[in-house]
Scaffold this motif. Structure first.
Motif, PDB file in Angstrom:
ATOM      1  N   ILE A  73       0.934  -1.188  -0.101  1.00 28.12           N
ATOM      2  CA  ILE A  73      -0.103  -0.129  -0.180  1.00 28.12           C
ATOM      3  C   ILE A  73       1.031   1.241  -0.090  1.00 28.12           C
ATOM      4  CG2 ILE A  73      -1.857   1.331   1.396  1.00 28.12           C
ATOM      5  CD1 ILE A  73      -2.969  -1.266   2.266  1.00 28.12           C
ATOM      6  N   GLY A  74       2.055   1.233   0.798  1.00 24.98           N
ATOM      7  CA  GLY A  74       3.001   2.310   0.823  1.00 24.98           C
ATOM      8  C   GLY A  74       3.529   2.785  -0.613  1.00 24.98           C
ATOM      9  N   LYS A  75       3.410   1.836  -1.491  1.00 20.31           N
ATOM     10  CA  LYS A  75       4.102   2.025  -3.035  1.00 20.31           C
ATOM     11  C   LYS A  75       3.237   2.500  -4.041  1.00 20.31           C
ATOM     12  CE  LYS A  75       8.081   0.333  -1.416  1.00 20.31           C
ATOM     13  NZ  LYS A  75       8.791  -0.947  -1.926  1.00 20.31           N
ATOM     14  N   LEU A  76       1.906   2.724  -3.650  1.00 14.08           N
ATOM     15  CA  LEU A  76       1.055   3.257  -4.367  1.00 14.08           C
ATOM     16  C   LEU A  76       1.234   4.763  -4.637  1.00 14.08           C
ATOM     17  CD1 LEU A  76      -2.391   1.166  -3.304  1.00 14.08           C
ATOM     18  CD2 LEU A  76      -0.855   0.599  -4.968  1.00 14.08           C
ATOM     19  N   GLN A  77       1.046   4.879  -6.194  1.00 14.65           N
ATOM     20  CA  GLN A  77       0.927   6.336  -6.511  1.00 14.65           C
ATOM     21  C   GLN A  77      -0.108   7.170  -6.691  1.00 14.65           C
ATOM     22  OE1 GLN A  77       4.213   7.868  -6.738  1.00 14.65           O
ATOM     23  NE2 GLN A  77       5.013   5.910  -5.952  1.00 14.65           N
ATOM     24  N   LEU A  97      -5.415   1.224  -9.567  1.00 17.24           N
ATOM     25  CA  LEU A  97      -4.548   1.526  -8.762  1.00 17.24           C
ATOM     26  C   LEU A  97      -3.166   1.668  -9.550  1.00 17.24           C
ATOM     27  CD1 LEU A  97      -5.163  -0.824  -5.853  1.00 17.24           C
ATOM     28  CD2 LEU A  97      -5.987   1.449  -6.197  1.00 17.24           C
ATOM     29  N   SER A 101       1.197   2.513  -9.576  1.00 18.14           N
ATOM     30  CA  SER A 101       2.524   2.442  -8.865  1.00 18.14           C
ATOM     31  C   SER A 101       3.594   2.810  -9.787  1.00 18.14           C
ATOM     32  CB  SER A 101       2.706   1.018  -8.325  1.00 18.14           C
ATOM     33  OG  SER A 101       2.755  -0.082  -9.420  1.00 18.14           O
ATOM     34  N   ILE A 149      -8.104   2.794   1.092  1.00 19.53           N
ATOM     35  CA  ILE A 149      -6.730   2.695   0.409  1.00 19.53           C
ATOM     36  C   ILE A 149      -6.068   4.041   0.520  1.00 19.53           C
ATOM     37  CG2 ILE A 149      -5.490   1.983  -1.427  1.00 19.53           C
ATOM     38  CD1 ILE A 149      -7.548  -0.195  -2.034  1.00 19.53           C
ATOM     39  N   VAL A 196      -2.591   5.254   2.114  1.00 23.87           N
ATOM     40  CA  VAL A 196      -1.542   5.758   1.376  1.00 23.87           C
ATOM     41  C   VAL A 196      -1.110   7.219   1.832  1.00 23.87           C
ATOM     42  CG1 VAL A 196      -0.927   6.695  -0.878  1.00 23.87           C
ATOM     43  CG2 VAL A 196      -2.264   4.491  -0.881  1.00 23.87           C
ATOM     44  N   ARG A 238       0.813   6.786   5.242  1.00 25.90           N
ATOM     45  CA  ARG A 238       2.264   6.249   5.113  1.00 25.90           C
ATOM     46  C   ARG A 238       3.110   7.410   4.407  1.00 25.90           C
ATOM     47  NH1 ARG A 238       1.880   0.773   4.356  1.00 25.90           N
ATOM     48  NH2 ARG A 238       0.514  -0.118   5.981  1.00 25.90           N
ATOM     49  N   ARG A 239       2.357   8.375   3.516  1.00 27.13           N
ATOM     50  CA  ARG A 239       3.377   9.230   2.743  1.00 27.13           C
ATOM     51  C   ARG A 239       3.493  10.450   4.031  1.00 27.13           C
ATOM     52  NH1 ARG A 239       5.495   7.699  -2.031  1.00 27.13           N
ATOM     53  NH2 ARG A 239       3.594   6.812  -3.206  1.00 27.13           N
TER      54      ARG A 239
END
Length: 511
Positions: free
Chosen positions: A447-451, A471, A473, A500, A504, A507-508
């Motif tokens: 989830i932390g890698k989703l853009q 989604l 990435s 989600i 995200v 995390r950012r």
């Protein structure tokens, strides 16, 4: 992503082989390899000019020879003006004389270290090194060429310094051999050739070339003659159409056999000696029989994962595991580490994912289904194709066009199979989707890698009361399947978007 010679267990530390703050030149023969690389694109026109140019070719060769001399001079010039230096936290590359350039490449920003060795490189015991990052569509530094031991020492140094900068001191002290995660013996490489279509391009090109080069009736007469030899009685019954049909069928079978044989041969050349190793927090993969490559990438740079399984994969009990990184491909040039497991058993693939993503639960314990009427939405495309077939065949053959309606039951069957097997899984660490029936794939990402996230609804989706969640990435390849949750109930899709998206954003902020 192929193998060059592995360093010995007692190899000296890379800092000893490559002292810091000392400018170093390329190998004295580097100009030759730069020249050959530049001439490769002119090779076909030069050969065509020599073979088909006639008397005028001798005059036309003069500017070609002048161009070759100019390229050779530039290659020698590059050798004398190219330098690199190892700093405490960066590599510095200096090039040019009149227009000088000094490029600083921090170790922490190097995503991939590629060590390339063709057969000619191996003869002269040299190698080409490419340092990749996510900042552009070409390597940050391309060193053509270094001595083999110097190239391997540079690869190890980048790996150790990168781990030191990231704060993983234990990983920086890891030995040169690393931990073996996956190795492909020859039988596995043969299986890889059988499930792939790598020979399709060569066979299709050969057939297209023969059809263009040979006279008009030669190919058709070859079909007919082959069919007559196979049947033995086609002439006696006057069934020329039967002979031609059998000849075409025989050539199709021959082409399929050639595709598989060539695919196996290409797999043996490209994936011989495949080894995936872990050096601290960096993954290194090597492979190749004639041309050898080594690619390495930090684990933190992996953006998304793809498990693929075709029908042939299932018949052999195998799958493939690929990853997306921030390093993208440029043209036909292979860049970055993309294949963690070109072919392996499902258990081996799941174990590899579980080892590299210990914080995530893979495979998921439960998959959530699509909307209960998702099969209707999936079947619409096939039904429209059937109607087009009915119209096209009916226009020329009348009532025979109704045979196109037979496509509708098949389209509904396929849609039901796709809807039954598709689904998604979501937890605090990982989002995953699965799709496909004949050819299946599993796509997942942390989830932390989703853009970015996007909710999509067509007018037809709104009528069915469903929506799709896409989604994105970083580093997604052109051929990689999208990470999407298609045809979910609209309320469920909107709830997932909020869940989600919030995860995200949190995390950012922490990063």
């Amino acid at each position: 992503m192929t193998t060059s010679p592995e360093p010995a267990a007692g190899a000296p530390a890379p800092e000893a082989a490559l002292p810091t703050e000392v400018e170093r030149r390329l190998h004295p023969l580097s100009w030759l390899f730069v020249l050959l690389t530049q001439l490769r694109q002119f090779l076909v026109p030069l050969v065509a000019l020599l073979l088909f140019g006639g008397r005028a070719s001798s005059y036309q060769m003069v500017p070609a020879l002048v161009a070759v001399v100019a390229i050779a001079a530039l290659s020698v010039w590059r050798y004398f003006t190219y330098r690199y230096r190892i700093g405490n936290d960066s590599i510095f590359v200096r090039s040019g004389l009149f227009e000088r350039s000094l490029r600083q490449i921090p170790f922490s920003r190097i995503h991939d270290v590629a060590v390339h060795q063709s057969l000619l490189h191996r003869i002269f015991e040299v190698a080409e090194v490419r340092l990749e990052s996510a900042s552009g569509n070409k390597p940050e530094a391309r060193m053509q060429v270094l001595r083999q031991e110097e190239a391997l020492a540079l690869e190890r140094l980048v790996r150790r310094r990168g781990e030191t900068v990231s704060g993983d001191g234990a990983a920086a002290q890891a030995g040169p051999d690393g931990d073996l995660l996956l190795a492909l013996p020859t039988p596995e490489v043969v299986r890889l050739g059988l499930v792939s279509n790598r020979g399709m391009v060569i066979v299709a090109g050969a057939f297209a070339l023969s059809w263009q080069v040979l006279p008009d009736r030669v190919a058709a007469d070859a079909f007919t003659g082959l069919g007559r030899r196979l049947t033995g009685y086609a002439d006696s019954i006057g069934a020329d159409w039967l002979a031609r049909g059998l000849g075409i069928a025989a050539l199709v079978v021959l082409a399929l056999a050639l595709v598989r044989l060539l695919s196996v041969a290409l797999a043996l050349v490209q994936y011989h000696g495949f080894r995936l190793e872990q050096h601290g927090r960096r993954l290194t993969a090597g492979r190749g029989l004639l041309t050898r490559r080594r690619n390495s990438v930090p684990r933190r740079r992996i953006q998304a994962w793809t498990l693929q399984e075709t029908l042939l994969h299932r018949l052999l009990g195998r799958r493939s595991l690929r990853i997306d990184t921030a390093v993208v491909e440029q043209g036909n040039e292979e860049r970055g580490l993309a294949e963690l497991a070109p072919i392996a058993t499902p258990r081996a693939c799941d174990a590899l994912v579980g080892h590299l993503l210990p914080q995530a639960a893979w495979p998921p314990a439960a998959w959530q289904p699509l909307h209960r009427r998702a099969w209707m939405r999936l079947a619409l495309g096939g039904c429209l194709v059937a109607l087009v077939l009915v119209a096209a065949i009916g226009w020329h053959f009348g009532a025979w066009g109704l045979l196109g309606l037979l496509w509708i039951p098949w389209a509904i069957f396929v849609a039901r199979q796709h809807a039954r097997r598709a689904g998604y899984a979501l937890d605090d660490q990982l989002v995953a989707v699965r799709e496909g029936w004949w050819s299946r794939h599993w796509r997942f990402a942390e989830i932390g890698k989703l853009q970015a996230l996007q909710l999509r609804q067509s007018p037809l989706d709104r009528w069915f009361g469903m929506a799709s969640l896409w989604l994105d990435s970083a580093g997604t390849g052109a051929l990689a399947p999208p990470l999407r949750m298609r045809y979910l109930p609209e309320a469920e899709a909107r709830a997932l978007l909020a869940r989600i998206g919030g995860a995200v954003a949190r995390r950012r902020l922490r990063w």
